[in-house]
Structures are given as C-alpha cells and as structure tokens.
Design a protein around this motif. Structure first.
Motif, PDB file in Angstrom:
ATOM      1  N   THR A   1      13.353 156.402 116.449  1.00 61.18           N
ATOM      2  CA  THR A   1      13.278 157.727 117.086  1.00 61.18           C
ATOM      3  C   THR A   1      11.801 157.980 117.392  1.00 61.18           C
ATOM      4  O   THR A   1      11.048 158.481 116.547  1.00 61.18           O
TER       5      THR A   1
ATOM      6  N   LEU B   1      16.034 154.697 112.762  1.00 62.20           N
ATOM      7  CA  LEU B   1      14.746 154.764 112.058  1.00 62.20           C
ATOM      8  C   LEU B   1      14.114 156.133 112.304  1.00 62.20           C
ATOM      9  O   LEU B   1      13.868 156.516 113.457  1.00 62.20           O
ATOM     10  N   LEU B   2      13.869 156.850 111.210  1.00 59.32           N
ATOM     11  CA  LEU B   2      13.348 158.227 111.287  1.00 59.32           C
ATOM     12  C   LEU B   2      11.936 158.266 110.730  1.00 59.32           C
ATOM     13  O   LEU B   2      11.631 157.607 109.730  1.00 59.32           O
TER      14      LEU B   2
ATOM     15  N   LYS C   1       4.772 164.383 109.542  1.00 59.06           N
ATOM     16  CA  LYS C   1       3.458 164.609 110.171  1.00 59.06           C
ATOM     17  C   LYS C   1       3.150 163.636 111.291  1.00 59.06           C
ATOM     18  O   LYS C   1       2.620 164.004 112.326  1.00 59.06           O
TER      19      LYS C   1
ATOM     20  N   VAL D   1       7.256 157.840 113.401  1.00 56.46           N
ATOM     21  CA  VAL D   1       7.515 156.438 113.062  1.00 56.46           C
ATOM     22  C   VAL D   1       6.222 155.645 113.302  1.00 56.46           C
ATOM     23  O   VAL D   1       5.544 155.857 114.309  1.00 56.46           O
TER      24      VAL D   1
ATOM     25  N   ILE E   1      15.006 158.968 122.174  1.00 48.83           N
ATOM     26  CA  ILE E   1      14.572 160.367 122.003  1.00 48.83           C
ATOM     27  C   ILE E   1      15.734 161.310 122.332  1.00 48.83           C
ATOM     28  O   ILE E   1      16.619 160.988 123.128  1.00 48.83           O
ATOM     29  N   ILE E   2      15.674 162.448 121.699  1.00 48.32           N
ATOM     30  CA  ILE E   2      16.553 163.563 122.062  1.00 48.32           C
ATOM     31  C   ILE E   2      15.730 164.393 123.041  1.00 48.32           C
ATOM     32  O   ILE E   2      14.653 164.882 122.675  1.00 48.32           O
TER      33      ILE E   2
ATOM     34  N   ASN F   1      12.884 169.181 113.774  1.00 50.36           N
ATOM     35  CA  ASN F   1      12.843 168.821 112.358  1.00 50.36           C
ATOM     36  C   ASN F   1      13.558 167.474 112.211  1.00 50.36           C
ATOM     37  O   ASN F   1      14.576 167.221 112.867  1.00 50.36           O
TER      38      ASN F   1
HETATM   39  N1  SAM Z   1       3.985 164.446 115.196  1.00 49.71           N
HETATM   40  C1  SAM Z   1       5.112 163.605 114.969  1.00 49.71           C
HETATM   41  C2  SAM Z   1       5.206 162.529 116.041  1.00 49.71           C
HETATM   42  O1  SAM Z   1       4.282 162.432 116.818  1.00 49.71           O
HETATM   43  O2  SAM Z   1       6.159 161.746 116.087  1.00 49.71           O
HETATM   44  C3  SAM Z   1       6.349 164.454 114.916  1.00 49.71           C
HETATM   45  C4  SAM Z   1       7.315 163.938 113.930  1.00 49.71           C
HETATM   46  S1  SAM Z   1       8.847 164.815 113.934  1.00 49.71           S
HETATM   47  C5  SAM Z   1       8.473 166.335 113.228  1.00 49.71           C
HETATM   48  C6  SAM Z   1       9.618 163.950 112.598  1.00 49.71           C
HETATM   49  C7  SAM Z   1      10.662 162.957 113.004  1.00 49.71           C
HETATM   50  O3  SAM Z   1      11.789 163.660 113.529  1.00 49.71           O
HETATM   51  C8  SAM Z   1      10.311 161.966 114.073  1.00 49.71           C
HETATM   52  O4  SAM Z   1       9.569 160.884 113.567  1.00 49.71           O
HETATM   53  C9  SAM Z   1      11.692 161.540 114.522  1.00 49.71           C
HETATM   54  O5  SAM Z   1      12.250 160.669 113.573  1.00 49.71           O
HETATM   55  C10 SAM Z   1      12.453 162.844 114.499  1.00 49.71           C
HETATM   56  N2  SAM Z   1      12.441 163.576 115.777  1.00 49.71           N
HETATM   57  C11 SAM Z   1      11.939 164.807 115.988  1.00 49.71           C
HETATM   58  N3  SAM Z   1      12.134 165.182 117.259  1.00 49.71           N
HETATM   59  C12 SAM Z   1      12.773 164.169 117.881  1.00 49.71           C
HETATM   60  C13 SAM Z   1      13.274 163.966 119.200  1.00 49.71           C
HETATM   61  N4  SAM Z   1      13.149 164.877 120.153  1.00 49.71           N
HETATM   62  N5  SAM Z   1      13.889 162.800 119.473  1.00 49.71           N
HETATM   63  C14 SAM Z   1      14.039 161.863 118.515  1.00 49.71           C
HETATM   64  N6  SAM Z   1      13.594 161.999 117.250  1.00 49.71           N
HETATM   65  C15 SAM Z   1      12.984 163.135 116.931  1.00 49.71           C
END
Ligand code: SAM
Length: 199
Positions: free
Chosen positions: A104, A125-126, A130, A133, A146-147, A157
C-alpha cells in the motif's frame, strides 16, 4: 473445560471460512489501537494468520498479546500474528510461498486497489503511521496499490486502509465461492478446532 456444542459448532463454522491464502504484513505499525483494529478486520474477513515487523525499539511482548487494546474485541485470540524481523525478508519469504505481495504505497507504478485479483494468494503490506511502507519492501512487492483519495488529507488511518482493501478481497473471494468450501486442509482444520476449543 469442554466447549458447549453451540460454541464448538461456531468454531467449526469460522474455521470453514478461514482463508489461509489471504494475509497482511504490518511493517512497524506502532499504535496498539491500529494493530488491534487491523487484527479485528483480519478475523472478520477470515485471515488465518497475519505478520508483523515490530516497530524499531518496540518490545517483542507487544506482539504477544500484551498491548492489544479493547479495539481488538477478542480477535487477537483467533488470528495468530507472526513476528517478522525485516519487512523485505518477509516479502521475499511470502513470495517464495506463492503469495503476491501488494504494498500500500504511492509510487509511479501504483494502481487502484480494485484492479487487483484477490482470489490469488495475497498479502497486503501495510506501512508505519509516520513513514509508510519502506522503499525496499515496496519495490520488491508485486504491485503497489492505493485507495484513491480526493480530500485535503493525504492518507487514511492504516486500519481504515486495511479494512477497505481486505473487504474488497472478501467481496472477490465470496463471488469466487472461496467461502463456500473450506480452504484449510482437513487435518489443519481439525487441529485448529481442537486448539480453539481447548485454549
Ligand atoms: N506519511 C506516510 C506515507 O508517506 O506513506 C503516511 C502513512 S499512512 C498514515 C499509514 C499507512 O496506511 C500507509 O503506509 C498505508 O499502509 C495505509 N494507507 C493510508 N492511506 C492509504 C491509501 N490512500 N491507499 C493505500 N494505503 C493507504
């Protein structure tokens, strides 16, 4: 103590729908409520086992049931979380077992998560709250997904993202009949039924 017949029947019903070919790898997800919420979603869609790389400096005990909070319900009892030491090594190991790994992660090659065939053995994979991945694991993954987001905030989140993707996997697997017949081998199902019935 022996389970009631109703309890044992429920255990069998749940195990008959478990999906050993669907899993998640949490790469340094460090907030217990996020970990708990992801494990609860795993239980709901039938993930048999999940994987987690503990946050750097995190205690191993954090993945042995001590920091699951009320957000988990009791889901952590029914979804084993395997500790991994390194995300890239875990990605390669899962790929070696025939799983496609979906990072993701936003990159040049990212696709909409709905374009993926989740009836294949799949690991989502999540990333860490902060920093997301890690680049190495994202590059090694079979796909980056991506979503799509249209708001002011850049990301969801992590537990919300996990649920969105895992329920798409559930939708596709339901349509393909993968919940209609047990995916676990009979001996594995029987062993787990015993384990769950006599914890
Ligand atoms: N600053 C971080 C970055 O640049 O990736 C943001 C991490 S986000 C808060 C935490 C996790 O949520 C990501 O690593 C992903 O696994 C998932 N996630 C959040 N938004 C997403 C999206 N729009 N599509 C796919 N995964 C997402």
């Amino acid at each position: 103590m022996a389970p009631t017949p109703e309890r044992f029947a429920k255990i069998l019903r749940v195990l008959q729908k478990r999906q050993p070919t669907l899993t998640v790898l949490m790469d340094e997800v460090n907030k217990p409520h996020n970990l708990s919420a992801i494990v609860r979603t795993c239980d709901a869609v039938g993930v048999l086992e999940a994987h987690a790389v503990p946050p750097s400096g995190g205690k191993l005990a954090e993945f042995e049931g001590h920091t699951y909070d009320a957000t988990s319900g009791s889901a952590h009892k029914w979804v084993k979380v395997n500790k991994q030491t390194d995300a890239l090594a875990a990605v390669r190991e899962l790929q070696g077992r025939g799983f496609q790994v979906l990072a993701t992660h936003l990159s040049q090659r990212s696709v909409d998560y709905r374009e993926i065939d989740y009836t294949r053995p799949t690991c989502v994979l999540l990333g860490a709250e902060k920093w997301g991945v890690g680049d190495g694991a994202a590059q090694a993954a079979d796909h980056n997904i991506i979503i799509p987001m249209f708001g002011m905030v850049q990301s969801l989140n992590v537990s919300v993202a996990a649920a969105t993707i895992l329920f798409e996997a559930q939708r596709q697997r339901l349509a393909a009949g993968m919940y209609a017949a047990p995916q676990l081998a009979p001996a594995d199902l029987a062993a787990l039924a015993f384990e769950w019935a006599y914890p």
